[in-house]
Design a protein around this motif. Sequence first.
Motif, PDB file in Angstrom:
ATOM      1  N   GLU A  38       1.910  -1.347  -4.946  1.00 35.36           N
ATOM      2  CA  GLU A  38       0.645  -0.599  -4.853  1.00 35.36           C
ATOM      3  C   GLU A  38      -0.180  -1.151  -5.915  1.00 35.36           C
ATOM      4  OE1 GLU A  38      -0.883   1.779  -3.215  1.00 35.36           O
ATOM      5  OE2 GLU A  38      -2.382   1.552  -4.921  1.00 35.36           O
ATOM      6  N   ARG A  39      -1.335  -1.392  -5.871  1.00 32.34           N
ATOM      7  CA  ARG A  39      -2.268  -1.840  -6.710  1.00 32.34           C
ATOM      8  C   ARG A  39      -2.676  -0.844  -7.844  1.00 32.34           C
ATOM      9  NH1 ARG A  39      -7.702  -2.899  -2.871  1.00 32.34           N
ATOM     10  NH2 ARG A  39      -7.936  -0.623  -2.404  1.00 32.34           N
ATOM     11  N   GLY A  73      -2.124   6.735  -2.868  1.00 30.64           N
ATOM     12  CA  GLY A  73      -3.376   6.329  -2.172  1.00 30.64           C
ATOM     13  C   GLY A  73      -4.644   7.391  -2.367  1.00 30.64           C
ATOM     14  N   ILE A  74      -5.340   7.757  -1.297  1.00 32.56           N
ATOM     15  CA  ILE A  74      -6.627   8.367  -1.323  1.00 32.56           C
ATOM     16  C   ILE A  74      -6.076   9.905  -1.266  1.00 32.56           C
ATOM     17  CG2 ILE A  74      -6.896   8.992   1.198  1.00 32.56           C
ATOM     18  CD1 ILE A  74      -9.589   7.678  -0.893  1.00 32.56           C
ATOM     19  N   HIS A 114      -8.641  19.251  -2.317  1.00 33.07           N
ATOM     20  CA  HIS A 114      -8.884  20.414  -1.386  1.00 33.07           C
ATOM     21  C   HIS A 114      -7.764  20.545  -0.566  1.00 33.07           C
ATOM     22  CE1 HIS A 114     -10.167  16.755   0.579  1.00 33.07           C
ATOM     23  NE2 HIS A 114     -10.008  17.136   2.111  1.00 33.07           N
ATOM     24  N   LEU A 146      -6.361  12.686  10.546  1.00 31.76           N
ATOM     25  CA  LEU A 146      -5.498  13.586   9.715  1.00 31.76           C
ATOM     26  C   LEU A 146      -4.373  12.719   9.221  1.00 31.76           C
ATOM     27  CD1 LEU A 146      -4.820  16.768  11.993  1.00 31.76           C
ATOM     28  CD2 LEU A 146      -6.177  16.398  10.433  1.00 31.76           C
ATOM     29  N   VAL A 147      -3.825  12.976   8.143  1.00 33.15           N
ATOM     30  CA  VAL A 147      -2.912  12.437   7.280  1.00 33.15           C
ATOM     31  C   VAL A 147      -1.813  12.489   8.227  1.00 33.15           C
ATOM     32  CG1 VAL A 147      -2.460  14.350   5.710  1.00 33.15           C
ATOM     33  CG2 VAL A 147      -2.404  11.929   5.014  1.00 33.15           C
ATOM     34  N   ASN A 185      -4.689   3.886   8.022  1.00 30.23           N
ATOM     35  CA  ASN A 185      -6.148   3.822   8.293  1.00 30.23           C
ATOM     36  C   ASN A 185      -6.606   2.184   8.460  1.00 30.23           C
ATOM     37  OD1 ASN A 185      -6.817   6.287   8.649  1.00 30.23           O
ATOM     38  ND2 ASN A 185      -7.772   6.454   6.607  1.00 30.23           N
ATOM     39  N   ALA A 193      -0.519   7.346   2.237  1.00 30.19           N
ATOM     40  CA  ALA A 193       0.548   8.132   3.262  1.00 30.19           C
ATOM     41  C   ALA A 193       1.222   7.331   4.155  1.00 30.19           C
ATOM     42  CB  ALA A 193      -0.544   9.034   4.251  1.00 30.19           C
ATOM     43  N   ALA A 194       0.721   6.225   4.722  1.00 26.14           N
ATOM     44  CA  ALA A 194       1.091   5.238   5.674  1.00 26.14           C
ATOM     45  C   ALA A 194       2.462   4.490   4.995  1.00 26.14           C
ATOM     46  CB  ALA A 194       0.224   4.405   6.306  1.00 26.14           C
ATOM     47  N   GLY A 207       0.858  -1.136  -0.040  1.00 20.27           N
ATOM     48  CA  GLY A 207       0.065  -0.093   0.050  1.00 20.27           C
ATOM     49  C   GLY A 207       0.858   1.303  -0.095  1.00 20.27           C
ATOM     50  N   GLY A 237      -6.000  21.351   3.525  1.00 23.73           N
ATOM     51  CA  GLY A 237      -6.327  20.982   4.986  1.00 23.73           C
ATOM     52  C   GLY A 237      -5.227  19.735   5.332  1.00 23.73           C
ATOM     53  N   PHE A 238      -4.233  19.523   4.626  1.00 27.30           N
ATOM     54  CA  PHE A 238      -3.275  18.471   4.616  1.00 27.30           C
ATOM     55  C   PHE A 238      -1.741  19.080   5.196  1.00 27.30           C
ATOM     56  CE2 PHE A 238      -6.634  16.932   2.017  1.00 27.30           C
ATOM     57  CZ  PHE A 238      -6.673  15.414   2.220  1.00 27.30           C
ATOM     58  N   VAL A 276      -1.436  -7.169  -4.027  1.00 23.55           N
ATOM     59  CA  VAL A 276      -0.997  -8.248  -3.095  1.00 23.55           C
ATOM     60  C   VAL A 276      -2.174  -9.259  -2.908  1.00 23.55           C
ATOM     61  CG1 VAL A 276      -0.297  -8.797  -0.986  1.00 23.55           C
ATOM     62  CG2 VAL A 276       0.876  -7.062  -2.363  1.00 23.55           C
TER      63      VAL A 276
HETATM   64  C1  LIG Z   1     -12.616  12.232   1.135  1.00 24.95           C
HETATM   65  C2  LIG Z   1     -11.565  12.393   2.207  1.00 24.95           C
HETATM   66  C3  LIG Z   1     -10.869  13.596   2.606  1.00 24.95           C
HETATM   67  C4  LIG Z   1     -10.072  13.844   3.488  1.00 24.95           C
HETATM   68  N1  LIG Z   1      -9.687  15.007   3.744  1.00 24.95           N
HETATM   69  C5  LIG Z   1      -8.481  15.337   4.847  1.00 24.95           C
HETATM   70  C6  LIG Z   1      -8.112  16.445   5.295  1.00 24.95           C
HETATM   71  O1  LIG Z   1      -8.697  17.448   4.820  1.00 24.95           O
HETATM   72  N2  LIG Z   1      -6.993  16.433   6.066  1.00 24.95           N
HETATM   73  C7  LIG Z   1      -6.148  15.093   6.563  1.00 24.95           C
HETATM   74  O2  LIG Z   1      -5.229  15.466   7.159  1.00 24.95           O
HETATM   75  N3  LIG Z   1      -6.766  14.039   6.009  1.00 24.95           N
HETATM   76  C8  LIG Z   1      -7.617  14.210   5.135  1.00 24.95           C
HETATM   77  N4  LIG Z   1      -8.482  12.761   4.955  1.00 24.95           N
HETATM   78  C9  LIG Z   1      -7.602  11.645   5.501  1.00 24.95           C
HETATM   79  C10 LIG Z   1      -6.329  11.208   4.713  1.00 24.95           C
HETATM   80  O3  LIG Z   1      -6.597  11.196   3.602  1.00 24.95           O
HETATM   81  C11 LIG Z   1      -6.110   9.547   5.277  1.00 24.95           C
HETATM   82  O4  LIG Z   1      -5.946   9.698   6.436  1.00 24.95           O
HETATM   83  C12 LIG Z   1      -4.822   9.094   4.528  1.00 24.95           C
HETATM   84  O5  LIG Z   1      -4.692   9.489   3.547  1.00 24.95           O
HETATM   85  C13 LIG Z   1      -4.829   7.501   4.809  1.00 24.95           C
HETATM   86  O6  LIG Z   1      -3.758   6.939   4.340  1.00 24.95           O
HETATM   87  P1  LIG Z   1      -3.291   5.388   4.443  1.00 24.95           P
HETATM   88  O7  LIG Z   1      -2.124   5.299   3.752  1.00 24.95           O
HETATM   89  O8  LIG Z   1      -3.716   4.755   5.607  1.00 24.95           O
HETATM   90  O9  LIG Z   1      -4.360   4.796   3.206  1.00 24.95           O
HETATM   91  P2  LIG Z   1      -4.628   5.038   1.804  1.00 24.95           P
HETATM   92  O10 LIG Z   1      -4.382   6.419   1.621  1.00 24.95           O
HETATM   93  O11 LIG Z   1      -6.110   4.529   1.469  1.00 24.95           O
HETATM   94  O12 LIG Z   1      -3.646   4.247   1.066  1.00 24.95           O
HETATM   95  C14 LIG Z   1      -3.697   2.669   1.003  1.00 24.95           C
HETATM   96  C15 LIG Z   1      -3.142   2.001  -0.300  1.00 24.95           C
HETATM   97  O13 LIG Z   1      -3.218   0.715  -0.276  1.00 24.95           O
HETATM   98  C16 LIG Z   1      -3.223   0.142  -1.592  1.00 24.95           C
HETATM   99  N5  LIG Z   1      -3.831  -1.369  -1.235  1.00 24.95           N
HETATM  100  C17 LIG Z   1      -4.754  -1.731  -0.546  1.00 24.95           C
HETATM  101  N6  LIG Z   1      -4.950  -2.965  -0.823  1.00 24.95           N
HETATM  102  C18 LIG Z   1      -4.004  -3.466  -1.690  1.00 24.95           C
HETATM  103  C19 LIG Z   1      -3.224  -4.721  -2.258  1.00 24.95           C
HETATM  104  N7  LIG Z   1      -3.960  -5.757  -2.034  1.00 24.95           N
HETATM  105  N8  LIG Z   1      -2.306  -4.750  -3.116  1.00 24.95           N
HETATM  106  C20 LIG Z   1      -1.667  -3.297  -3.352  1.00 24.95           C
HETATM  107  N9  LIG Z   1      -2.132  -2.207  -2.788  1.00 24.95           N
HETATM  108  C21 LIG Z   1      -3.015  -2.213  -1.851  1.00 24.95           C
HETATM  109  C22 LIG Z   1      -4.432   1.039  -2.102  1.00 24.95           C
HETATM  110  O14 LIG Z   1      -4.550   1.037  -3.372  1.00 24.95           O
HETATM  111  C23 LIG Z   1      -3.944   2.478  -1.388  1.00 24.95           C
HETATM  112  O15 LIG Z   1      -3.202   3.084  -2.366  1.00 24.95           O
HETATM  113  C24 LIG Z   1      -9.359  12.558   4.099  1.00 24.95           C
HETATM  114  C25 LIG Z   1      -9.602  11.438   3.487  1.00 24.95           C
HETATM  115  C26 LIG Z   1     -10.784  11.046   2.597  1.00 24.95           C
HETATM  116  C27 LIG Z   1     -11.082   9.844   2.090  1.00 24.95           C
END
Ligand SMILES: Cc1cc2nc3c(=O)[nH]c(=O)nc-3n(C[C@H](O)[C@H](O)[C@H](O)COP(=O)(O)OP(=O)(O)OC[C@H]3O[C@@H](n4cnc5c(N)ncnc54)[C@H](O)[C@@H]3O)c2cc1C
Length: 403
Positions: free
Chosen positions: A32-33, A39-40, A46, A297-298, A290, A12-13, A9, A48-49, A84
């Motif tokens: 990454e898939r 990611g998200i 917008h 927050l990211v 997540n 951000a994490a 994945g 706020g990050f 994966v």
């Molecule tokens: C609509 C929205 C608005 C937001 N607004 C804000 C904001 O204003 N300020 C702020 O700080 N935060 C905000 N956030 C929160 C922030 O974006 C998230 O907390 C953060 O980006 C999550 O990161 P992550 O790495 O945990 O997950 P993700 O970004 O979801 O990354 C997970 C990755 O894993 C990959 N993956 C999953 N399964 C597999 C697999 N089997 N094989 C290969 N790859 C895989 C996915 O494709 C993805 O790229 C917002 C979130 C959303 C959804």
Amino acid sequence: MKVDVMVIGAGAAGMAAALKAKEEGAEVLLVERDERTGGILNQCIHNGFGLHYFKQELTGPEYAERFQEKMEKLGIKVLTNAYVKSVGNKEVIVVTENGIEEVRVKALVYATGARERPFGNLMIPGDRPSGIFTAGVAQRLINIENRLPGKRALILGSGDIGLIMARRLTLEGMEVVGVVERLPYAGGLLRNVIQCLEDYNIPLYLSSTVVEVRGRERLEEVVVAKVDEQYRPIPGTEKIFKVDTLVLSVGLIPQVELIENLVIKNLTSKGIATSNIGQTSEDWIFSAGNCTVIFDLVDYVSYEGETAGRYAAMLAKGEIFDHRIPVKPGKNVMVVHPTWYSPVDNLTLYLRVKKPMERGRLMVGTYEKVFEDIVPSEMLRVKIPEKNITGLDEIVVSVEEVD
Ligand SMILES: Cc1cc2nc3c(=O)[nH]c(=O)nc-3n(C[C@H](O)[C@H](O)[C@H](O)COP(=O)(O)OP(=O)(O)OC[C@H]3O[C@@H](n4cnc5c(N)ncnc54)[C@H](O)[C@@H]3O)c2cc1C
């Protein structure tokens, strides 16, 4: 293929974990898939990050770009369009454009993010027409694919994502007739209620929910009713909205499937249980972001990713981390993360309370801190000094309402 640390994945994490693991000297593979990393963040255009991490307000893609540039500089091996499929005993099966690849790993960082709660989960009676979208899908359509989901929308759920989508749809020319929330208060930040709803005259219907959807091919009507304190619809309060689009913003669910048979889950967050160093119940598997708990927050996601990456690299080099003291939810605590405390690093707690409180005193070991105006939807983050928890067999996290 063999690597020291594999990260699943590239959100951000995962990006933060890969960077830290590489900085620790490990050979890293980030998988990454999607066709690109971020990611998200890629669809969150917008701002706020990054206020905590970069001390600057960035958009999602800008935030992601900073990590992407650093990964490039450090020469981190990234495999995109790679899914994966399964995780076994230090062996990961990846489906790539060139076929199936088996990767032997010394340590793994699991960072797969979250899924949106789908319509089927809500058990709303009525028809099943097109025109019902989750907020993330609607956001992806608009921000990445440049397509509008419809003309007239109602939004269910007033968390930050629902609020931001109300503004986004309006700015793109759709009419947003309202945001419906079953709680008696908005789920998102006050600044988002003002900037995304009030500034655009979008009404917020509190203590209300969708009780029926109607439409043959495409959505035509959504029925909304007031709810009582147990969230039961109150007969006779129904209101009909003529809309072609219903956007659901009703929560995220940690994506745990790939390793849920290998590791323990956190009973409160329903995500992967980890210690404060990101380690799961299986020594060689670390997790962050997540998929462990839904972070507000990211910036917090990045900090957690860095920690998991650093310790995964150290484990790959042969260090052993096997001491975990349970961290448990006490009075008024709905969600607490992490699940264990490993005294090799500091304890930063993330928690959500069960009910709104004007003033609540957090108690952890001998540590106490009073918070003002706390609500269940907002995450509290607090560093607990080591001296307040030394010698405990378990750490109970409670919040007491105070005058
Ligand atoms: C609509 C929205 C608005 C937001 N607004 C804000 C904001 O204003 N300020 C702020 O700080 N935060 C905000 N956030 C929160 C922030 O974006 C998230 O907390 C953060 O980006 C999550 O990161 P992550 O790495 O945990 O997950 P993700 O970004 O979801 O990354 C997970 C990755 O894993 C990959 N993956 C999953 N399964 C597999 C697999 N089997 N094989 C290969 N790859 C895989 C996915 O494709 C993805 O790229 C917002 C979130 C959303 C959804």
